[in-house]
Each structure stands twice: as structure tokens, then as C-alpha cells.
Design a protein around this motif. Structure first.
Motif, PDB file in Angstrom:
ATOM      1  N   THR A 207       0.833  -1.213   0.000  1.00  0.00           N
ATOM      2  CA  THR A 207       0.000   0.000   0.000  1.00  0.00           C
ATOM      3  C   THR A 207       0.866   1.261   0.000  1.00  0.00           C
ATOM      4  N   LYS A 208       1.759   1.367   0.972  1.00  0.00           N
ATOM      5  CA  LYS A 208       2.596   2.573   1.054  1.00  0.00           C
ATOM      6  C   LYS A 208       3.660   2.629  -0.049  1.00  0.00           C
ATOM      7  N   ASN A 209       4.048   1.462  -0.557  1.00  0.00           N
ATOM      8  CA  ASN A 209       5.040   1.404  -1.641  1.00  0.00           C
ATOM      9  C   ASN A 209       4.457   0.645  -2.829  1.00  0.00           C
TER      10      ASN A 209
ATOM     11  N   HIS B  19      -4.124   2.824   4.701  1.00  0.00           N
ATOM     12  CA  HIS B  19      -3.532   3.023   3.369  1.00  0.00           C
ATOM     13  C   HIS B  19      -4.120   2.088   2.315  1.00  0.00           C
ATOM     14  N   ALA B  20      -5.256   1.474   2.632  1.00  0.00           N
ATOM     15  CA  ALA B  20      -5.852   0.490   1.718  1.00  0.00           C
ATOM     16  C   ALA B  20      -6.153   1.086   0.346  1.00  0.00           C
ATOM     17  N   ASP B  21      -6.449   2.376   0.299  1.00  0.00           N
ATOM     18  CA  ASP B  21      -6.812   3.002  -0.978  1.00  0.00           C
ATOM     19  C   ASP B  21      -5.625   3.134  -1.928  1.00  0.00           C
ATOM     20  N   LYS B  22      -4.406   2.853  -1.445  1.00  0.00           N
ATOM     21  CA  LYS B  22      -3.210   2.975  -2.287  1.00  0.00           C
ATOM     22  C   LYS B  22      -2.842   1.660  -2.970  1.00  0.00           C
TER      23      LYS B  22
ATOM     24  N   ALA C  52     -11.646  -2.198   4.742  1.00  0.00           N
ATOM     25  CA  ALA C  52     -11.051  -0.956   4.216  1.00  0.00           C
ATOM     26  C   ALA C  52     -10.835  -1.041   2.715  1.00  0.00           C
ATOM     27  N   MET C  53     -10.435  -2.226   2.222  1.00  0.00           N
ATOM     28  CA  MET C  53     -10.222  -2.376   0.775  1.00  0.00           C
ATOM     29  C   MET C  53     -11.539  -2.346   0.014  1.00  0.00           C
TER      30      MET C  53
END
Length: 741
Positions: free
Chosen positions: A622-624, A670-673, A700-701
Motif C-alpha cells: 500500500t505505502k510502496n 492506506h488500503a486506498d493505495k 477498508a479495501m
């Protein structure tokens, strides 16, 4: 196939000698087998042997082990069996045709009576309950330890061998072996309320012990824990199977919530009464260790504040309960709890390890807590104290002095002089089981890609006495398979951080080709996946699974990020109060470094991990999201607010004090990433990292309209095993890698 081999053999028999060597080499290469999931997870093809049921006997000259139901004595100097102490046929109850299927044993002081356990049932990671029997070697009688209903926990002989203490139904008991009279030390035990003589869930999991009582050296007292967990919130898991699923409720303190109130008492066996020890007025604290000193009636108690950055050693009088603080160890982040306190004979000094100079080293103190001297020093760490020779004043310990990737046995005297390495030469990792008198030690040696070798060695010079198990058959078996070589490298990130890594390439690796890379991560505080050893259990089978992937054209890489162990306190504690950030930064930096290598396909880099590694995988994807094409996240924490107090607050403080530390690096946030392919795996019966974590992340996803795949295992715990479970899991994981990377 047989016909073709036979024909080739006939042809070779008549071929010219110049042709034969080259053809044999080609043939041998062709005969190399490929691994299968069934080999790894079902058939036991690569099961390593050890020395089961090994126990040192009192004089250090002999050891005992279980052999097909019998208890056998071995000579240390030869490793040969010298006598059968208890034959399997002697372990029959009246009216029974078959002997008891014993699964553990312990001797009393003179080794004439033996506690045998049978029918052992696991409870959590370290706790279990059994039915115990006393066997008298002179009368050859087998007697149940208790006539009362219910299995027992932690049955332990007193040092003089006259009594046995044990726990049943959250109460502590002692049995007099002369009369077999059973006395209740406590009577207020109640499920999910009061625990006597054992530990609660969080102590067992995070402080690494389950038995909550200890006999004094003179057998006069039993010191024991009492946990009042009545105010700890309950967690409820459903057990699937019957028409209506059952609820399983137990006390689980999540970060920031109430812990058990813990007290320590000493039971005077002769007087038949308990005295509570003074552990201070503060109840929101931990008592991670108790230990009897060499001074009669003097109990050592370790007290740790809730933030776990201040550890105190108290000396308490068992008769009066009065205590005083003799030593305080503090840290700007946290103080790790170990078993490295040793009280020396004579009652004047004790050994203690601390990270106060930046690395875990050995210190000698007098009984008032005054430092006598620091015994070891350097940019390396002691990982365990293995033994102490009272007569010669020699301390035996395992350390990382040779390399953070290795472990070797050393000794040093009480003046800090004469430090000497013992045991195996060369590299690898050594795990040591030393006799009480330090004359001999059992050494478990392993190196990357090689099964362990178990040997007996002399404690004075480390020389080999006898190899007890070399796993030669397994070593030969592995040689029949098409395996790549595990290599160790280090590199610097763009931030200038030097990281250690292991790299597994296909056996037929061709540097002119481009390969996809799967990164394997754990990455949690103080951990290591990059070590020069064969690993054990899941570590070795993961190594074999990685070899299977290498056979399918993948390079498998593991990197120890900041926060991992064996490289000093600063490196390990750099992630304090911000768990997940630097760790995933380092994994992403490692992926970017790998992408620069000419034989790596930078568009095909994936990552997988279990537990903390599952958390790291979810966060990395998510973050990367631009770095990793796919990931497999097994049993992950996805929000540290859902995990237990002891572990989480040690590294993040409480959520009330540090909310950003909990939220900024939660995969849920950060699921939206998410961009790559994700397989999320969890057991619904996970008492450690609750299924709730997977539910929160999937929710969240869904809200972010992200695609993912899930795989859940009914009633399986954090290890996700049992029957065909592991075979099924790794088949799904293999297919996911092959399809998406």
C-alpha cells in the motif's frame, strides 16, 4: 524411462574413456530431482533428525533420552547406551496391555523417581496440560500424581525430590510423595478471573513463560504468581463445526486496555501458609521474572513499568515479604527481558546482561547492586548465558562476535579475561545445551542450506566427543535435488543504511537473463531472517519452498531491515514509537536496489511474509505500491490497536500517548493505495493475531473499491497447520506467485 537409462548404460560401457566423464556429469545433472509441495509438506521427505527427549543427568557424565517408549541412559564420553533406566514394558497401569504413551519426563534429585507425562494437550504457545505419573525405580511402581479429576500443568519436583508442585484449574497444589497427600496452596482460582501458579495469555506470549511458580533451592518455599485478570477485557472467538458454533472467550489485553494485576507470594511448605511479597504500590506494571537466589529465603523479583523502559531487580524476603530495589536498568526506548540473571554460589554476586553501552553485554554485580565489573565489551552481542563453572569462575555464553549472521559459544572468567571461543570452527549457528557442571555440552550446529549436526563436546576445550546425529541421509537426499545456493550480501540504501540480505538464485542461474524476485520478510523488532543457519521447523520448510520457487525461475531474497537484531541497540531501536515506517522504507529501498541489478526484472518484484511479516507485506503493497507487483500477507496485524499490550506498547507506547504511531503505518489507513495483486491469509482460530485484523483490512479495501483475494482457515491458530492445512496453504501460495509474478 527405465529403458532409456538402461540403453544409455550399455552405450557408456562401450564408449571411449574421454567421453565418459562429460556424459556422466550431464547424466547426473539430468538425474537431479525437482522439489514438490508433497515432499515438503506431506511426505516428510526432508525431516531432520535430532536427539529426542535429551536430559542431562545429575553428575554430568550421563544423559538420558526416550527411545521407543523406554528411558535410556547414555555415556557422555562415548554416546553409547549403557543401561535402560525404565523399560517401556514397566510403564503399564494395572489391567492395561499396553504401556503408557509417555511424551515427557523429569527426574527427582537422586534420580530414583521420575515424573512421566502422557496425553499432553497444547493450550497456547507454551502452555499444555497432561496426566502425570510418578515412577519409582526401586519398587517399579507407577502411580498417578493426583487422584482428582482433571489434567495437571507444570508438575515439578522439589529440589530435594520429596514433593511435586503442580497447577490444576488455576490453583496451585503440592503432593508429598511419601504419603501421596495432596495439599491445595491456593483455592481461589477461577477461569477468566484468577490464575495461581501459571501465567495469563499475554505473559505467556510476550514474556515467554507459562509456569508461574518456582521451588526454593532448599525446598522450603514455593514462590508463585497470582494473576487477577477479572478486569481484563475478553476476546471472543467462534469455534466452527457444530450446528451452532461455540464461543471461546479468554482474557486478551489489547493495546491501551487493562492488564492483569500481578502479585507474587511465597508458600512455606512446613507452615502451610503463603506470604505476599512487596512488589510496590503500583499495580499497572509487569513482573516478567522471578528467581531464587543462592541465599536462603531470598527471592529475586524483576519489576518492569508499563512503558517497559525501566527494569528493577528487587530482593524479597520469603518469610516477611519485605523487599528492596538492588538494580535499575533503563533505556530511552525499552528494556528487553531475558533469562540472563545468574546468582553465584556463596550469595555474594550475580551476573546480568544489559544493553546500556549500546550492545548486550555481561556485567557482574554484588548483592547490593553495586557494579563489580563489565565482563564483555565490543560491537557484538551476547544472545544467551549457557552455563557457569562455579569452581573456576567461568561464564559460558553465546554471542554474535564473529558475525551478526552467526552464533558461537564463548567463555570468559569473572575478571573479564581469557575470552575463548569453543565448539565448531568456521561459520554457521550453534545452539548449546550445557550440563549443569559445564563439563560437557550438546551442540546443535547448522549452516545455510545444510541440516543440523548434533554433537557432544567437552566444556573445557570445546573438542568433539561424539557426533550424535549428522543427518547424513538427509544431507544425501538434498544432494539429489536441483537446489540453488543461498548467498549472503550487504548493500547500502539511498539513505546510506547498510543492510544484510540473503539471495537464493535458481540452480541453473544465467546472468544474461532477467528474473522475477520474491522478497521474504519478517522484519520485526530484534528478529532476523538473514542468518547462516538451516533454520528449524517453518524456517527450514520455507527455505525448501523458496528452493521450489527458484526451480520455477524465481530469485528469492530476504533483507533484515532497521529494527532487526544482532546489530546493536541503536539499529534495533531506531523504529521505536513509529513501528512500520523505517522497516517498510528499507524493504522498498532493497527492492529498488535489486531492480538495478542486470539480471532482475524490475517490473516483477513481489513480497511475502507471516505475522509481523504479513503486516510488512500489507504495508509495503500500500505505502510502496509502485515498487511491488504482488504480495502474500499471512496472519498479519493490520492495526496495532488490535494487538496485545506487552508487545505493542513496548515498541509504540500506549495508543493514548502515541496515536500517530498506531495510525500512520496501519495498512487499514492506506488500503486506498493498493495497486498490486494481494493474497490475504488468516486462521479464524488465531488466538494471537486475531482474525479481526483481516476483517478490518478487507473492509477498508472494499470501501476503497480495491481488488484482493482472501484465504481463511477455519479454527486454525496463528501457525495455520494440522492435517493437510500446510500443503493446501502452500499450494495456494505457489499458484498465486506463478500467476501474478
Amino acid at each position: 524411462m527405465k529403458f532409456r537409462s538402461f540403453g544409455l548404460a550399455l552405450w557408456l560401457a562401450t564408449a571411449g574413456p574421454a567421453l565418459v566423464p562429460a556424459l556422466l556429469t550431464t547424466t547426473q545433472a539430468q538425474q537431479k530431482q525437482n522439489l514438490t509441495l508433497e515432499d515438503i509438506w506431506q511426505k516428510g521427505t526432508f525431516s531432520a533428525k535430532s536427539v529426542p527427549g535429551f536430559n542431562w543427568m545429575k553428575d554430568g557424565r550421563y544423559y538420558s533420552s526416550l527411545d521407543q517408549g523406554s528411558l535410556v541412559q547414555h555415556d557422555v564420553t562415548t554416546g553409547q547406551a549403557v543401561q535402560t533406566l525404565v523399560a517401556a514394558a514397566d510403564l503399564k497401569l494395572p489391567g492395561q496391555d499396553k504401556p503408557l504413551p509417555v511424551d515427557g519426563y523429569n527426574f527427582n534429585a537422586d534420580e530414583q523417581q521420575i515424573l512421566f507425562s502422557t496425553g499432553t494437550e497444547a493450550i497456547y504457545r507454551r502452555s499444555s496440560k497432561s496426566t502425570f505419573y510418578i515412577y519409582n525405580r526401586q519398587t517399579r511402581q507407577l502411580t498417578p500424581l493426583s487422584k482428582a479429576a482433571g489434567k495437571q500443568l507444570y508438575a515439578t519436583f522439589s529440589p530435594d525430590g520429596r514433593r511435586v508442585a503442580f497447577v490444576r484449574d488455576n490453583n496451585l497444589f503440592v503432593t508429598d510423595l511419601a504419603t501421596m497427600q495432596e495439599t491445595a496452596i491456593t483455592t481461589d482460582g477461577a477461569i477468566n478471573k484468577i490464575i495461581n501458579g501459571g501465567t495469563d495469555w499475554v505473559y505467556e506470549e510476550e514474556f515467554s513463560f507459562a509456569q508461574g511458580f518456582q521451588w526454593s533451592p532448599d525446598s522450603r518455599y514455593v514462590a508463585y504468581y497470582t494473576f487477577d485478570e477479572s478486569q481484563v477485557p475478553e476476546y471472543n472467538m467462534q469455534e466452527w463445526g457444530p450446528l451452532y458454533p461455540k464461543d471461546y472467550r479468554y482474557k486478551y489485553p489489547k493495546a491501551g486496555e487493562k492488564n492483569s494485576i500481578v502479585s507474587i507470594s511465597a508458600y512455606d511448605v512446613a507452615a502451610g501458609k503463603s506470604t505476599k511479597m512487596d512488589v510496590g504500590a503500583e499495580t499497572d506494571q509487569y513482573i516478567p521474572r522471578i528467581l531464587w537466589t543462592q541465599t536462603p529465603e531470598l527471592l529475586s523479583i524483576q519489576r518492569l513499568n508499563r512503558l517497559q523502559n525501566k527494569l528493577e531487580i528487587l530482593h524479597a524476603n520469603a518469610k516477611t515479604g519485605q523487599s528492596n530495589v538492588v538494580l535499575t536498568d533503563t533505556d530511552k526506548a525499552y528494556v528487553d527481558i531475558t533469562d540472563d540473571v545468574r546468582y553465584l554460589a556463596g550469595g555474594k554476586e550475580f551476573l546480568f546482561t544489559s544493553e546500556k553501552d549500546g550492545y548486550r553485554h555481561l556485567y557482574l554485580y554484588n548483592m547490593s547492586g553495586k557494579l563489580v565489573r563489565q565482563l564483555t565489551k565490543g560491537n557484538w552481542e551476547i544472545t544467551e548465558i549457557n552455563g557457569f563453572d562455579e569452581k573456576k569462575g567461568l561464564v559460558y555464553f553465546t554471542s554474535t562476535e564473529a558475525s551478526p549472521l552467526q552464533r558461537h559459544l564463548y567463555r570468559v572468567d569473572l575478571k573479564g579475561k581469557g575470552k575463548t571461543r569453543l565448539g565448531e570452527a568456521g561459520g554457521g549457528n550453534n545452539t548449546v545445551n550445557m550440563s549443569a557442571d559445564t563439563r560437557y555440552f550438546l551442540n546443535y550446529h547448522s549452516e545455510a542450506g545444510q541440516p543440523q549436526v548434533v554433537s557432544l563436546r567437552n566444556g573445557q576445550d570445546g573438542k568433539l566427543v561424539k557426533t550424535l546425529e549428522d543427518n547424513a541421509r538427509l544431507r544425501q537426499k538434498l544432494g539429489d535435488y536441483n537446489l540453488g545456493k543461498l548467498e549472503f550480501i550487504n548493500f547500502k540504501t539511498a539513505e546510506g543504511v547498510e543492510l544484510n540480505a540473503s539471495v537464493l538464485k535458481p540452480a541453473n542461474f544465467d546472468a544474461s537473463k532477467k528474473y522475477p524476485v520474491l522478497m521474504y520478510v519478517y522484519g520485526g523488532p530484534g528478529s532476523q531472517t538473514v542468518k547462516d543457519d538451516a533454520g528449524g521447523g517453518i524456517a527450514f520448510t520455507n527455505y525448501l519452498w523458496h528452493q521450489l520457487l527458484a526451480q520455477n525461475g524465481y530469485i528469492v531474497v530476504s533483507v533484515d531491515n532497521r529494527g532487526t537484531g544482532a546489530r546493536g541497540s541503536d539499529f534495533k531501536k531506531s523504529t521505536y514509537a513509529n513501528l512500520g515506517k523505517l522497516e517498510t522504507d528499507d524493504q522498498a529501498a532493497a527492492a529498488r536496489y535489486l531492480a538495478t541489478l542486470p539480471y532482475v526484472d524490475k517490473s516483477r518484484i513481489g513480497i511475502w511474509g507471516w505475522s509481523f511479516g504479513g503486516y510488512m507485506t500489507a504495508l509495503a503493497l500500500t505505502k510502496n505500491a509502485d515498487v511491488f507487483k504482488m504480495g502474500i500477507s499471512v496472519a498479519p496485524v493490520t492495526n496495532w490497536r488490535y494487538y496485545d499490550t506487552v508487545y505493542t506498547e513496548r515498541f509504540l507506547k500506549t495508543p493514548q500517548e502515541n496515536p500517530a504511531g498506531y495510525d500512520d503505518n496501519s495498512p487499514v489507513q492506506h488500503a486506498d493505495k493498493l495497486k498490486g495483486k494481494l493474497l490475504l491469509v488468516h486462521g479464524t482460530g488465531d488466538d494471537n493475531v486475531h482474525f479481526q485484523n483481516a476483517v478490518a483490512f478487507t473492509d477498508a479495501m472494499i470501501k476503497a473499491n480495491k481488488d484482493y483475494q482472501t484465504l481463511y482457515y477455519p479454527n486454525r491458530n496463528h501457525g495455520i497447520y494440522g492435517g493437510n492445512t500446510r500443503l493446501h496453504l502452500y499450494r495456494q501460495m505457489t499458484d498465486f506467485v506463478l500467476k501474478n509474478l
